[in-house]
Design a protein around this motif. Structure first.
Motif, PDB file in Angstrom:
ATOM      1  N   PRO A   1       0.822  -1.218   0.000  1.00  0.00           N
ATOM      2  CA  PRO A   1       0.000   0.000   0.000  1.00  0.00           C
ATOM      3  C   PRO A   1       0.857   1.270   0.000  1.00  0.00           C
ATOM      4  N   LEU A   2       0.490   2.228  -0.863  1.00  0.00           N
ATOM      5  CA  LEU A   2       1.247   3.483  -0.996  1.00  0.00           C
ATOM      6  C   LEU A   2       0.316   4.680  -0.818  1.00  0.00           C
ATOM      7  N   ARG A   3       0.838   5.714  -0.195  1.00  0.00           N
ATOM      8  CA  ARG A   3       0.078   6.962  -0.035  1.00  0.00           C
ATOM      9  C   ARG A   3       0.963   8.138  -0.367  1.00  0.00           C
ATOM     10  N   LEU A   4       0.331   9.223  -0.810  1.00  0.00           N
ATOM     11  CA  LEU A   4       1.062  10.458  -1.106  1.00  0.00           C
ATOM     12  C   LEU A   4       0.300  11.602  -0.438  1.00  0.00           C
ATOM     13  N   ASP A   5       1.032  12.476   0.269  1.00  0.00           N
ATOM     14  CA  ASP A   5       0.390  13.536   1.063  1.00  0.00           C
ATOM     15  C   ASP A   5       1.069  14.889   0.834  1.00  0.00           C
ATOM     16  N   PRO A   6       0.522  15.714  -0.093  1.00  0.00           N
ATOM     17  CA  PRO A   6       1.150  17.027  -0.339  1.00  0.00           C
ATOM     18  C   PRO A   6       0.647  18.127   0.590  1.00  0.00           C
ATOM     19  N   ASN A   7      -0.113  17.777   1.625  1.00  0.00           N
ATOM     20  CA  ASN A   7      -0.611  18.783   2.582  1.00  0.00           C
ATOM     21  C   ASN A   7      -1.337  19.948   1.902  1.00  0.00           C
ATOM     22  N   GLY A   8      -2.222  19.593   0.975  1.00  0.00           N
ATOM     23  CA  GLY A   8      -3.091  20.610   0.378  1.00  0.00           C
ATOM     24  C   GLY A   8      -2.401  21.552  -0.591  1.00  0.00           C
ATOM     25  N   ALA A   9      -1.243  21.134  -1.132  1.00  0.00           N
ATOM     26  CA  ALA A   9      -0.448  22.056  -1.967  1.00  0.00           C
ATOM     27  C   ALA A   9      -0.956  22.171  -3.398  1.00  0.00           C
ATOM     28  N   TRP A  10      -1.908  21.311  -3.787  1.00  0.00           N
ATOM     29  CA  TRP A  10      -2.304  21.290  -5.198  1.00  0.00           C
ATOM     30  C   TRP A  10      -3.685  21.897  -5.433  1.00  0.00           C
ATOM     31  N   SER A  11      -3.884  22.369  -6.667  1.00  0.00           N
ATOM     32  CA  SER A  11      -5.221  22.814  -7.087  1.00  0.00           C
ATOM     33  C   SER A  11      -6.074  21.565  -7.318  1.00  0.00           C
ATOM     34  N   VAL A  12      -7.370  21.787  -7.520  1.00  0.00           N
ATOM     35  CA  VAL A  12      -8.269  20.662  -7.818  1.00  0.00           C
ATOM     36  C   VAL A  12      -7.820  19.982  -9.107  1.00  0.00           C
ATOM     37  N   GLU A  13      -7.477  20.801 -10.099  1.00  0.00           N
ATOM     38  CA  GLU A  13      -7.064  20.264 -11.408  1.00  0.00           C
ATOM     39  C   GLU A  13      -5.808  19.377 -11.258  1.00  0.00           C
ATOM     40  N   THR A  14      -4.816  19.902 -10.555  1.00  0.00           N
ATOM     41  CA  THR A  14      -3.586  19.113 -10.367  1.00  0.00           C
ATOM     42  C   THR A  14      -3.886  17.835  -9.583  1.00  0.00           C
ATOM     43  N   SER A  15      -4.724  17.958  -8.562  1.00  0.00           N
ATOM     44  CA  SER A  15      -5.069  16.784  -7.744  1.00  0.00           C
ATOM     45  C   SER A  15      -5.691  15.700  -8.617  1.00  0.00           C
TER      46      SER A  15
ATOM     47  N   GLU B   1      -3.149   3.544  -2.269  1.00  0.00           N
ATOM     48  CA  GLU B   1      -4.145   3.103  -1.282  1.00  0.00           C
ATOM     49  C   GLU B   1      -5.102   4.265  -1.021  1.00  0.00           C
ATOM     50  N   TYR B   2      -4.520   5.456  -0.815  1.00  0.00           N
ATOM     51  CA  TYR B   2      -5.299   6.690  -0.785  1.00  0.00           C
ATOM     52  C   TYR B   2      -4.391   7.883  -1.076  1.00  0.00           C
ATOM     53  N   LEU B   3      -5.048   8.974  -1.441  1.00  0.00           N
ATOM     54  CA  LEU B   3      -4.349  10.239  -1.650  1.00  0.00           C
ATOM     55  C   LEU B   3      -4.734  11.114  -0.461  1.00  0.00           C
ATOM     56  N   GLU B   4      -3.703  11.698   0.196  1.00  0.00           N
ATOM     57  CA  GLU B   4      -3.972  12.409   1.454  1.00  0.00           C
ATOM     58  C   GLU B   4      -3.927  13.920   1.227  1.00  0.00           C
ATOM     59  N   ASP B   5      -5.011  14.605   1.571  1.00  0.00           N
ATOM     60  CA  ASP B   5      -5.089  16.069   1.477  1.00  0.00           C
ATOM     61  C   ASP B   5      -4.426  16.624   0.213  1.00  0.00           C
ATOM     62  N   PRO B   6      -4.867  16.190  -0.984  1.00  0.00           N
ATOM     63  CA  PRO B   6      -4.276  16.767  -2.190  1.00  0.00           C
ATOM     64  C   PRO B   6      -4.550  18.264  -2.292  1.00  0.00           C
ATOM     65  N   ALA B   7      -5.778  18.678  -1.921  1.00  0.00           N
ATOM     66  CA  ALA B   7      -6.143  20.095  -2.032  1.00  0.00           C
ATOM     67  C   ALA B   7      -6.644  20.575  -0.670  1.00  0.00           C
ATOM     68  N   LEU B   8      -6.659  21.887  -0.499  1.00  0.00           N
ATOM     69  CA  LEU B   8      -6.946  22.453   0.814  1.00  0.00           C
ATOM     70  C   LEU B   8      -8.432  22.749   1.013  1.00  0.00           C
ATOM     71  N   GLY B   9      -8.997  22.246   2.098  1.00  0.00           N
ATOM     72  CA  GLY B   9     -10.360  22.606   2.481  1.00  0.00           C
ATOM     73  C   GLY B   9     -11.403  21.645   1.932  1.00  0.00           C
TER      74      GLY B   9
ATOM     75  N   PRO C   1      -3.098  27.196  -3.820  1.00  0.00           N
ATOM     76  CA  PRO C   1      -2.348  26.029  -4.264  1.00  0.00           C
ATOM     77  C   PRO C   1      -0.979  26.418  -4.852  1.00  0.00           C
ATOM     78  N   ARG C   2      -0.021  25.571  -4.497  1.00  0.00           N
ATOM     79  CA  ARG C   2       1.354  25.838  -4.961  1.00  0.00           C
ATOM     80  C   ARG C   2       1.521  25.372  -6.404  1.00  0.00           C
ATOM     81  N   TRP C   3       0.834  24.301  -6.742  1.00  0.00           N
ATOM     82  CA  TRP C   3       0.843  23.793  -8.117  1.00  0.00           C
ATOM     83  C   TRP C   3      -0.575  23.532  -8.580  1.00  0.00           C
TER      84      TRP C   3
END
Ligand SMILES: O=C([O-])C(=O)C[C@H](O)[C@@H](O)C(=O)[O-]
Ligand SMILES: [Mg+2]
Length: 429
Positions: free
Chosen positions: A222-236, A248-256, A427-429
């Motif tokens: 199982p793999l997860r990636l967590d950018p702490n909300g750094a991406w836009s919806v589009e990038t996510s 396995e899951y994507l963690e907080d790709p976008a903020l809020g 979003p940063r990216w």
């Protein structure tokens, strides 16, 4: 048996931390924690641990005074005391939490993090007085060991030249090969079989490549990636599409909640959070909008081990998964996490823990991972013992600090290496 609290000791400390990168910057060489001791009239001592920055220390001090004379078993009363403790508004208003990366800071979030340290200390003392492990006080364990995942970080080999720090042997990880090597070491040293990469550090394509490299090196894990909300919806959504088959899951790709709900509507990849659902008040909107499929609980956020169980029950009711988030912490908190995790029936994912990154501790014996798991202690209380010499050593470091390290500030640490660094806007990216 006299369960009256006769004394409460608060010991702020600074513990070594490696140069771990996140979207805000890099970890400082030493990070603050607060060790709480609650002593009963019979001389039984319970220990707890929580954040140690000044904004937590300030309310913790009057809290400790109010606790004296109460019963160590009066756990509900801790929330009454918390309401009586004032929080300096300037510490919270408009501030995004840097240490925990859990959205906008509020006085209540801060109070609950203080409560958690005292609640764990009271449970430890109560368990020791009654001869029962903490998990028994929570209703009993449903598993004998709790599984953790490897918490991979992009990192430098060392803190910047000239910065006082403790060295370690992990080496740098700033590209896919470095991340895979770090994962290999984690597996070899601790037996972890699932991997979480802290993202939001490099442009998304580089992080996608790192996760793909992990998937190739550890097929089926199982793999997860967590950018702490750094991406836009589009990038996510782009990342979710590219990594859909291996996450396995994507963690907080976008903020809020709104952005997370949009991402969730556009992908089949489950979304996890420790940022948009961090209080009971945030649950209703997030769940009704199907913004998250897994909530990463953290007893330091939610107000202790009993609140963590309540959160798990709510998640179960709504068919939302639950696991555990971690920030920099020591063995007291790992023991507390393990006790509560052992009592949650619906724990479907390996929990996060920073513990392998912490080379220092305040315990006589470090907790160990076997096959990626921590065995649930059946000894009275948490089953850990405070090493007073180590505690004093780390407290001395805190006393000697001029104040620069007493507040976690990942952006300030980054400025040492990159003088122009400012916390990236989102979003940063
Ligand atoms: O899962 C998370 O979001 C975290 O653990 C937040 C932490 O602040 C982590 O990013 C860190 O310590 O750099
Ligand atoms: Mg997270």
């Amino acid at each position: 048996m006299n369960l009256t609290i006769a004394d409460v000791r608060l010991t702020p400390i600074l513990v070594a931390d490696p140069p771990l990168l996140n979207t805000q910057g890099v970890h400082q060489p030493y990070t603050p924690r607060l060790i709480v001791e609650v002593v009963t009239a019979d001389g039984v001592t319970g220990v707890g641990e929580t954040y140690g920055d000044t904004k937590y220390l300030e309310p913790a001090r009057p809290f400790a005074e109010k606790l004296k004379g109460r019963q160590v078993s009066d756990l509900n009363g801790l929330f009454v005391i918390a309401d009586e403790v004032s929080v300096d508004d300037s510490r919270v208003s408009g501030q995004v939490d840097v240490g925990g990366l859990r959205g906008v800071q509020t006085a209540d979030k801060l109070r609950l993090s203080v409560v958690s340290g005292f609640e764990v200390a009271c449970l430890d003392a109560l368990g020791k007085a009654l001869g029962l492990p903490v998990h028994a006080l929570l209703g009993g364990k449903v598993r004998d060991a709790v599984e953790y995942s490897a918490y991979l970080f992009y990192r430098w080999a060392d803190h910047p030249e000239g910065v006082a720090c403790e060295k370690d042997d992990w080496g740098a990880a700033v590209d896919p090969a470095g991340v895979v090597e770090q994962a290999r070491l984690f597996k070899e040293r601790y037996g972890f079989t699932s991997f979480k990469l802290k993202g939001g550090v490099f442009p998304p394509d580089e992080e996608i490549a790192a996760v793909r490299a992990l998937a190739d090196a550890f097929p089926g894990h199982p793999l997860r990636l967590d950018p702490n909300g750094a991406w836009s919806v589009e990038t996510s959504l782009k990342v979710a599409k590219e990594l859909g088959g291996v996450l396995e899951y994507l963690e907080d790709p976008a903020l809020g909640v709104s952005a997370m709900a949009e991402v969730s509507a556009g992908t089949g990849v489950p979304l996890a959070t420790n940022m948009c659902v961090t209080t009971f008040a945030e649950i209703k909107e997030a769940f009704s909008r199907d913004a998250v499929q897994v909530v990463l609980s953290d007893h330091h956020y939610w107000g202790g081990l009993r609140n963590t169980r309540q959160l798990a029950a709510i998640c179960r009711t709504f068919g939302v998964g639950v696991s555990m988030h971690s920030n920099t912490h020591l063995g007291i908190s790992l023991a507390a996490m393990t006790h509560v995790a052992s009592t949650v029936p619906n724990l479907q994912h390996a929990c996060d823990s920073h513990y392998p990154w912490q080379s220092e501790d305040v315990l006589t014996r470090r907790l160990t991972f076997e096959g990626g798991r921590v065995a649930v202690s059946d000894a009275p209380g948490l089953g850990v013992e405070l090493d007073r010499e180590k505690l004093q050593f780390l407290h001395r470091r805190w006393l000697d600090d001029d104040g620069a390290l007493r507040e976690r500030d990942d952006a300030a640490a980054m400025r040492v290496a990159e003088p122009g660094w400012v916390t990236p806007s989102v979003p940063r990216w």
